[in-house]
Design a protein around this motif. Sequence first.
Motif, short mmCIF file in Angstrom:
data_model
loop_
_atom_site.label_atom_id
_atom_site.label_comp_id
_atom_site.label_asym_id
_atom_site.label_seq_id
_atom_site.Cartn_x
_atom_site.Cartn_y
_atom_site.Cartn_z
N LEU A 101 0.81 -1.21 0.00
CA LEU A 101 0.00 0.00 0.00
C LEU A 101 0.85 1.27 0.00
N LYS A 104 3.50 2.82 -5.14
CA LYS A 104 2.49 3.27 -6.09
C LYS A 104 2.35 2.40 -7.34
N MET A 122 -5.09 -1.02 6.54
CA MET A 122 -5.50 0.37 6.37
C MET A 122 -6.10 0.94 7.66
N TYR A 168 -15.45 1.39 5.97
CA TYR A 168 -14.65 1.69 4.80
C TYR A 168 -13.55 2.70 5.16
N PRO A 169 -12.31 2.41 4.80
CA PRO A 169 -11.27 3.44 4.94
C PRO A 169 -11.64 4.67 4.12
N ASP A 170 -11.21 5.83 4.57
CA ASP A 170 -11.57 7.08 3.90
C ASP A 170 -11.09 7.14 2.46
N SER A 171 -9.99 6.45 2.16
CA SER A 171 -9.35 6.59 0.85
C SER A 171 -9.93 5.68 -0.23
N VAL A 172 -10.93 4.83 0.10
CA VAL A 172 -11.44 3.88 -0.88
C VAL A 172 -12.86 4.24 -1.31
N GLU A 173 -13.26 3.68 -2.46
CA GLU A 173 -14.65 3.79 -2.91
C GLU A 173 -15.38 2.51 -2.52
N THR A 188 -9.76 1.50 -5.05
CA THR A 188 -9.06 2.76 -5.32
C THR A 188 -8.38 2.61 -6.66
N ARG A 191 -4.81 1.27 -7.53
CA ARG A 191 -4.15 0.89 -6.28
C ARG A 191 -4.66 -0.44 -5.73
#
Length: 251
Positions: A101, A104, A122, A168-173, A188, A191
């Motif tokens: 993670l 990149k 995460m 859900y982690p903030d960084s994912v859809e 993501t 990613r």
Amino acid sequence: MQQPLKIAVLECDEPIGRTKDKYGGYGNVFKALLDSGADLIADKDGVKRPELDIREYDVVNAEVYPILEDLDAVLLTGSRYNAFDNDPWILKLVKFTKQVLAQKRVRLIGVCFGHQIVGRAMDVKVDRSDRGWEVSVTPVQLTEKGKALFGVKELAIHQMHHDIVYNYPDSVEPLGHSPRCDVQGMYTKGRLITVQGHPEFTGDIVEELLENRHAKGIFDDAMFKDGMERVRKHHDGVAVGAAFIRFLLED
């Protein structure tokens, strides 16, 4: 000439009985899924079929890991174990997932236990669900992003879990939810992509797991009967496999 996609399958468990006899390890179960997914996108999307270079790593017993520089993607399989436990091999897996993670280029796929390990890496809560088991072919209500990725309005997918990612982690859809699991998939772009269900499972595989866990008293008669009634229903596993391949190919 297009280079093959180099995918490391981290085997977090091994099959039992007839499934082990047929496939050997879960790496070959996923190879069958990803090959079918590659065939589907070649047929459906009208593109050249991507070649796949899939290699397996036993992270439970041998605790062997790939070198990230040699890969395009890492896939974490399902497991009978608990993603929230602190066994040394699980902690090592979480640490490696965090390393994936943190960079990149190499992309990450998680399935069931693997999905939960990604959640843990995460820093969101992973624990036993208070809503009980999800087993056999189960409908998942998709978000708009889930519908776009999987190409269906509602996802039918094999399930075999009692543990969940709670948030859900903030960084994912978010990709979807079901009555017994609010976090059915994460995404993501470029990613990671994860699913709580088992796209790689077939009716034969799940039937054997249901029989085994019923014989051990893990599943009572009612749960076993309910699971067996749904085990041969249509499921969208190959569509999810195709979504994994598209994810690996996206810019």
